[in-house]
Design a protein around this motif. Structure first.
Motif, PDB file in Angstrom:
ATOM      1  N   SER A  80       0.910  -1.171   0.031  1.00 47.05           N
ATOM      2  CA  SER A  80      -0.057  -0.045  -0.105  1.00 47.05           C
ATOM      3  C   SER A  80       0.955   1.281   0.222  1.00 47.05           C
ATOM      4  CB  SER A  80      -0.951  -0.015   1.090  1.00 47.05           C
ATOM      5  OG  SER A  80      -0.302  -0.024   2.491  1.00 47.05           O
ATOM      6  N   LEU A  81       0.229   2.625  -0.075  1.00 48.51           N
ATOM      7  CA  LEU A  81       0.862   3.865   0.002  1.00 48.51           C
ATOM      8  C   LEU A  81       0.376   4.548   1.025  1.00 48.51           C
ATOM      9  CD1 LEU A  81       0.930   4.421  -3.846  1.00 48.51           C
ATOM     10  CD2 LEU A  81       3.003   3.599  -2.799  1.00 48.51           C
ATOM     11  N   MET A  82       1.327   4.609   2.101  1.00 45.86           N
ATOM     12  CA  MET A  82       0.835   5.472   3.400  1.00 45.86           C
ATOM     13  C   MET A  82       1.040   7.034   2.992  1.00 45.86           C
ATOM     14  SD  MET A  82       2.550   5.085   7.020  1.00 45.86           S
ATOM     15  CE  MET A  82       1.522   3.440   7.504  1.00 45.86           C
ATOM     16  N   LEU A  83       0.155   7.761   3.367  1.00 42.40           N
ATOM     17  CA  LEU A  83      -0.001   9.202   3.206  1.00 42.40           C
ATOM     18  C   LEU A  83       0.186   9.617   4.569  1.00 42.40           C
ATOM     19  CD1 LEU A  83      -2.774   9.435   0.543  1.00 42.40           C
ATOM     20  CD2 LEU A  83      -0.267   9.332   0.342  1.00 42.40           C
ATOM     21  N   ASN A  84       1.339  10.396   4.578  1.00 42.11           N
ATOM     22  CA  ASN A  84       1.645  11.289   5.915  1.00 42.11           C
ATOM     23  C   ASN A  84       1.424  12.649   5.899  1.00 42.11           C
ATOM     24  OD1 ASN A  84       2.839   9.230   7.774  1.00 42.11           O
ATOM     25  ND2 ASN A  84       4.373   9.192   6.132  1.00 42.11           N
ATOM     26  N   PHE A  85       0.128  13.026   6.623  1.00 43.87           N
ATOM     27  CA  PHE A  85      -0.491  14.428   6.706  1.00 43.87           C
ATOM     28  C   PHE A  85       0.171  15.005   7.596  1.00 43.87           C
ATOM     29  CE2 PHE A  85      -3.213  12.104   3.997  1.00 43.87           C
ATOM     30  CZ  PHE A  85      -3.509  13.103   2.955  1.00 43.87           C
ATOM     31  N   ASP A  86       1.342  15.653   7.583  1.00 47.11           N
ATOM     32  CA  ASP A  86       1.996  16.239   8.855  1.00 47.11           C
ATOM     33  C   ASP A  86       1.597  17.712   8.962  1.00 47.11           C
ATOM     34  OD1 ASP A  86       3.788  17.239  10.568  1.00 47.11           O
ATOM     35  OD2 ASP A  86       5.481  15.892   9.840  1.00 47.11           O
TER      36      ASP A  86
END
Length: 300
Positions: A80-86
């Motif tokens: 999967s592709l992890m999206l980090n909303f920082d």
């Protein structure tokens, strides 16, 4: 150039998929990288004569490649592709980070399937896992700005099915094989959880060059594992590096074709020269490539 590119197998609709992602994500773009030739194709490729072969997608600084093919393979949640909303990427505004996370999530969830609902979890104030309309899995994470910074897009490996409980061995192998690689975190389950043993990996991350990846052993029984639906393409400096990575990773001779291999843990890789696009412009390059297993640059 990005050292390792996540490749996504598409069922003849790579341009459509690329446009979908480019329209959805801020700071994203897509383009046709290469096209099938008009002749010399395998039977399943013939309907794609002259059509795009690979389509590039950039989401921020992350590069993806969409492989235009048939329905032989499809993505599944093992990669999967992890999206980090920082919040730090939004001038410290956690509300803005959460708002963008929610906006993109709603689009994916509307015509996809939710694997883990978007809500608060012990490890994140807001997290969810969704499979989009094209079968690609995405993990959404509202990142704690007090933690170590990670890229917006991080490929994530889940070891389940025949690869269950092999996350530690796989990551250690990748750290050994690839230069300038480093382990980040490695958190164990601590007690048996479903098929995961107490010493299995609940979460880990590691770096190859400037790229980060995550890896975990599944805490639930899975009837799927790694396939060509999601693969990694390693860009090599020269033939010597191709040879070294090929010898270190390839363990399934029957899977070797056109630079593709399967490693000891079932993960699919393409080991290619970094100037592959330039090489494919040579006369009859496609026909030269098709019979190859390991790519021999001089023979393209």
């Amino acid at each position: 150039m990005q050292k390792i590119v996540t490749n996504i197998w598409c069922n003849g609709n790579a341009e459509e998929v690329g446009a979908y992602y480019a329209d959805l994500f801020p700071n994203a773009r897509t383009w046709v990288e290469s096209r099938y030739p008009l002749e010399g194709l395998l039977e399943f490729q013939q309907p794609l004569a002259g059509e795009p072969l690979t389509v590039g997608v950039e989401i921020g600084e992350a590069r993806l490649t969409l492989i235009n093919a048939d329905d032989t393979f499809s993505p599944n949640p093992s990669v999967s592709l992890m999206l980090n909303f920082d919040p730090l990427d939004f001038d410290g505004d956690a509300v803005a980070a959460r708002a963008q996370l929610d906006t993109i999530w709603e689009v994916f969830a509307e015509d996809g399937s939710v694997l883990m609902p978007l809500q608060e979890y012990p490890f994140s104030a807001r997290y969810g896992w969704v499979q989009d309309r094209y079968g690609v899995s995405w993990q959404f994470m509202l990142t704690d700005p007090a933690g170590e910074s990670r890229p917006f897009v991080v490929p994530a490996l889940m070891f389940g099915g025949p690869a269950q409980n092999r996350a530690t061995a796989a990551v250690d192998r990748y750290l050994e094989v690839f230069e300038d690689a480093e382990l980040g975190q490695r958190v164990l389950y601590g007690e048996a959880t479903g098929p995961a043993e107490a010493t299995s990996v609940m979460f880990s991350d590691f770096r190859i060059g400037e790229q980060w990846f995550t890896a975990m052993d599944s805490g639930r029984e899975q009837d799927f594992s790694f396939t060509c639906g999601m693969s990694f393409e390693a860009h090599c400096e020269d033939q010597a590096e191709i040879d070294r990575l090929w010898d270190a990773l390839s363990t399934v001779p029957a899977a070797e074709q056109c630079g593709w291999l399967v490693d000891p843990f079932g993960m699919n890789w393409q080991i290619v020269p970094k100037n592959m696009g330039e090489l494919m412009e040579r006369p009859n390059a496609f026909q030269h490539l098709m019979p190859m297993k390991k790519i021999i640059i001089a023979d393209i």
